[in-house]
Write an enzyme that holds these catalytic residues in place. Structure first.
Site, short mmCIF file in Angstrom:
data_model
loop_
_atom_site.label_atom_id
_atom_site.label_comp_id
_atom_site.label_asym_id
_atom_site.label_seq_id
_atom_site.Cartn_x
_atom_site.Cartn_y
_atom_site.Cartn_z
N SER A 90 0.83 -1.20 0.00
CA SER A 90 0.00 0.00 0.00
C SER A 90 0.87 1.26 0.00
CB SER A 90 -0.97 -0.05 1.18
OG SER A 90 -2.03 0.84 1.02
N ASP A 181 -1.17 14.06 13.43
CA ASP A 181 -1.24 15.39 12.82
C ASP A 181 -0.60 15.38 11.44
OD1 ASP A 181 -2.64 16.70 14.86
OD2 ASP A 181 -0.80 17.17 15.96
N HIS A 242 -7.44 -6.02 0.67
CA HIS A 242 -6.29 -5.13 0.55
C HIS A 242 -5.11 -5.58 1.40
CE1 HIS A 242 -4.06 -1.52 -0.19
NE2 HIS A 242 -4.15 -1.09 1.05
#
Length: 262
Positions: A90, A181, A242
């Site tokens: 991925s 963040d 996946h």
């Protein structure tokens, strides 16, 4: 600025090029522990935490150029400059592809797991990153409590369990290991894939492994895969989604080992 990635090594006394493993978004090197042990029966294996994940350092920047540079630094410092077999799933697969295209001399071969050289926008991924970032952990002291708090927004037990692998406990204090963040801020770059007009293709042996129930690699990606990776083959593992390596580990292990033995 490139970072020194945290790694775990196995089979260091084995001959031949090492296998370097890169996880995907919200993943970590520890998730590959069982497969790493299997691969290490015949070769040296290094699993890394990518920046802003696991035990690796945090940084505000997180695009595929800088992630590839981190991995290049790892190969240069931990693997005597390579070449290595590079496997990425991925997000880690996109970082691996970027490194193959920018520093091909570092790679003996490339294995890309269920991702294509193309944008892969998913509102779900942004949702998960924002959900974890915005969840106030102060009222909780146990993993089961965080699990219950996430369940209304993430009803799938498997996805929730995967996200919870990122929860760190120290006594009664809980925290998230990833730099959430940075993940939220950089999600557009993480989901994207840069235009690579004029780039030299990676001519080395390349394997794309697709999950049969996943749509991250499809017929629409064939032309770009052939352009950038002319020696690529694509294998599909039926029934896997996946997270191919976790859902069908035996078939995945056999597929990778067969490719590496060629």
């Amino acid at each position: 600025m490139t970072l020194d990635l945290a790694v775990v090594e196995a089979g260091q006394d084995r001959p031949g090029p090492p296998l370097v493993i890169l996880h995907g978004l919200f993943g970590a090197k520890k998730n590959w522990g069982a497969l790493q042990k299997q691969f290490a029966r015949t070769r040296s294996v290094i699993a890394a935490d990518l920046r802003n994940h696991g035990q690796s350092p945090w940084d505000a920047a997180m695009d595929y150029t800088i992630m590839a540079q981190d991995v290049a630094r790892l190969i240069e410092t931990r693997c005597a400059g390579g070449p290595v077999h590079l496997l990425g799933h991925s997000m880690g697969g996109k970082a691996a592809m970027m490194l193959a295209l920018s520093r091909p001399e570092l790679l003996a071969s490339l294995i890309v797991v269920d991702i294509a050289p193309a944008p892969s926008q998913s509102a779900q991924l942004t949702h998960y990153a924002e959900l974890l970032r915005d969840l106030d952990l102060s009222p909780y002291s146990r993993r089961s409590e965080v699990d219950a708090a996430l369940k209304p927004a993430v009803p799938d037990d498997g996805v929730r369990a995967f996200l919870l692998t990122n929860l760190e406990t120290a006594g009664d204090a809980l925290s998230w290991k990833p730099n959430l963040d940075a993940l939220v801020d950089n999600m557009p770059q993480i989901e994207d894939w840069p235009a690579l007009d004029g780039v030299e293709p990676f001519e080395g042996p390349t394997l794309f492994i697709a999950g049969g129930r996943s749509d991250y690699i499809g017929p629409q990606h064939q032309a770009e895969i052939e352009r950038l990776f002319p020696n690529a083959e694509i294998e599909t593992i039926p029934g896997a989604g996946h997270w191919v390596h976790a859902e069908a580990p035996k078939a995945f292990l056999e597929t990778v080992e067969r490719f590496l033995a060629e």
